[in-house]
Design an enzyme around this catalytic site. Structure first.
Site: not given
Ligand code: MG
Length: 381
Positions: A335, A252, A226, A171, A200, A275, A302
Site C-alpha cells: 500500500e 485494518e 475493502e 476511497k 475502500d 496493519d 494495510h
Molecule cells: Mg482501508
C-alpha cells in the site's frame, strides 16, 4: 543482552489542505514512534498506527506507563516472549485499538533491534524472503470538499497511471450515487482494463447498501472491495463474500491472531489486511499469516504510517507465501499512500523509490532503515 531504554516520540504536523475519508476530515498527520536501546548500544525503531482521526498520545501513554516497565531489563532477543508478556498483562483493558498498536510499535522495534544485533534483515529472522521486490498500489482519491469532485478524482487517476502505478485504490463511502459516478469516471479516465482497482469505503455502509455497491463493482476489474461494513459485523462480511464475486478485504481495524481467527473461522474475507503497526506488530502479523494460510486467505497488509511502519510492512511482505500457488499467482502489493504527509519519507535517510513500477525490499539489518533523529526532533511535540 538486556533492554536498557525505551523512548517514545509523538510526531505531529498540521496539513495545509485537510482531506476526508468516509469517517471524517484529516487535519494533521501524526505518528507514535518508539526507540528501544540495548545495554550494548543496539537500537531498534517501531511505530504505532495512528489513523487520521486517532490521537497518537494514546499509544504513547500505553507504551510509557504499561509496556515500558515490562521491557526494561528484559532479554533483548526475545520479541515473541515479550509479545506474550505485553499482551497478557494488558489483556483486561487492551486486546484491541491503541493498546495493541502500542504493543505493535514495541514489537517492531524489538525485531529491528534483533536484526541490528544479529546483522540480518528481519525477513531472514522470520525464515527468509519469497521476493526481493514488491509492486506498490496507489492509495489516494481522498476528498477535499466531500461530494461532487468527480472531475478532480478522474484527473487523479490519470496522474497515478502516469506515475507508473498499475494498481490503485479509490476511497468511496460518500453516498452511493456519488460513489458510482466517481467509479465510472475513473474507469473511463484510465481507459485501461489491465489496471487493477480496489475500493475502500472505510465501513461507511450497512449490509444492504454495501451489497448494492458491491453488485455495481462487479462490472470492473476489481482486486478487492475493502471494509464494506464495520469491523464488528463479521457475519456481514461473510454474507457479502457469499453474495458477491468481488473479493472482500478487511482487517485494518482488527487486531491480534485472536481477532483474525474469528474472521477466518466465519469465512469473512478473501484478503486479510493486518496493519503491522496496529495488529500486534511483526510477531502477531506472522501468526496471522499462518492462520490465513491455513484458511486459504490471501494476506495483503494495510499500511498508512511513516517510513518506519512502511519498512516493517516491506519486511513482512517479503515473507508472505502466495495462498494459491501457480505460475502467475497474484503477489502481495505494498500500500503506497499518495496523500499529503510532511515527514513520511523525510524520516529516513535511505527512502525507497519506484523503479519500473516496483520497490526493492530493503535488505540491511533489521528494518533496513536509518532514522533521521533531527527530523524526529523537528516534528516531535
Ligand atoms: Mg482501508
Amino acid at each position: 543482552m538486556k533492554i536498557a531504554s525505551v523512548d517514545v516520540f509523538v510526531l505531529k504536523s498540521p496539513l495545509d489542505f485537510p482531506f476526508a475519508f468516509s469517517q471524517g476530515w484529516v487535519t494533521q498527520r501524526s505518528a507514535t514512534l518508539v526507540r528501544i536501546t540495548s545495554d550494548e548500544g543496539h537500537v531498534g525503531w517501531g511505530e504505532a498506527f495512528a489513523q487520521g482521526l486517532e490521537p497518537p498520545e494514546i499509544a504513547a501513554a500505553a507504551i510509557e506507563h504499561a509496556l515500558k516497565p515490562i521491557l526494561i531489563g528484559a532479554d533483548a532477543l526475545s520479541p515473541a516472549v515479550l509479545w506474550q508478556n505485553m499482551y497478557v498483562k494488558t489483556r483486561d483493558y487492551g486486546r484491541k485499538g491503541s493498546v495493541v498498536a502500542a504493543i505493535s510499535a514495541v514489537d517492531i522495534a524489538l525485531w529491528d533491534m534483533a536484526g541490528q544485533i544479529l546483522g540480518q534483515p528481519v525477513f531472514t529472522l522470520l525464515g527468509g524472503a519469497h521476493r526481493a521486490q514488491v509492486q506498490p498500489y496507489a492509495t489516494g482519491f481522498y476528498r477535499l470538499e466531500g461530494q461532487g469532485e468527480v472531475d478532480r478524482l478522474a484527473e487523479e487517476a490519470r496522474q497515478h497511471k502516469a506515475a507508473g502505478f498499475k494498481a490503485m485504490k479509490v476511497k468511496l463511502g460518500f453516498g452511493l450515487d456519488d460513489d458510482l459516478t466517481v467509479m465510472a469516471a475513473i474507469v473511463d479516465a484510465l481507459s485501461d482494463p489491465s489496471i487493477e482497482l480496489m475500493v475502500d469505503t472505510n465501513h461507511a455502509y450497512g449490509r444492504s447498501e454495501a451489497l448494492i455497491l458491491g453488485k455495481a463493482l462487479e462490472a470492473y476489474n476489481m482486486r478487492w472491495y475493502e471494509e464494506p461494513v464495520v469491523p464488528e459485523d463479521v457475519e456481514g462480511y461473510a454474507e457479502l463474500r457469499h453474495k458477491l464475486s468481488v473479493p472482500i478485504a478487511g482487517g485494518e481495524n482488527e487486531h491480534t491472531p485472536f481477532g483474525f481467527h474469528a474472521y477466518f473461522k466465519a469465512g469473512a474475507v478473501d484478503v486479510a489486511q493486518p496493519d503491522i503497526a496496529s495488529c500486534g506488530g511483526i510477531t502477531a502479523a506472522r501468526d496471522i499469516a499462518a492462520l490465513a494460510h491455513a484458511a486459504g486467505v490471501a494476506v495483503n497488509p494495510h499500511v498508512w504510517g511513516s517510513a518506519v511502519a512502511q519498512a516493517a510492512s516491506l519486511q513482512y511482505i517479503a515473507t508472505l507465501p502466495t495462498p494459491h500457488a501457480s505460475l502467475f499467482a497474484k503477489q502481495p502489493l505494498l500500500e503506497y499512500d499518495r496523500s499529503d504527509h510532511p515527514f513520511r519519507q523525510k524520516l529516513i535517510s535511505n527512502p525507497w523509490t519506484l523503479e519500473d513500477g516496483m520497490i526493492a525490499i530493503p535488505d540491511g539489518p533489521g528494518l533496513g532503515i536509518n532514522v533521521n533523529m533531527d527530523v524526529v526532533e523537528e516534528y516531535a511535540v
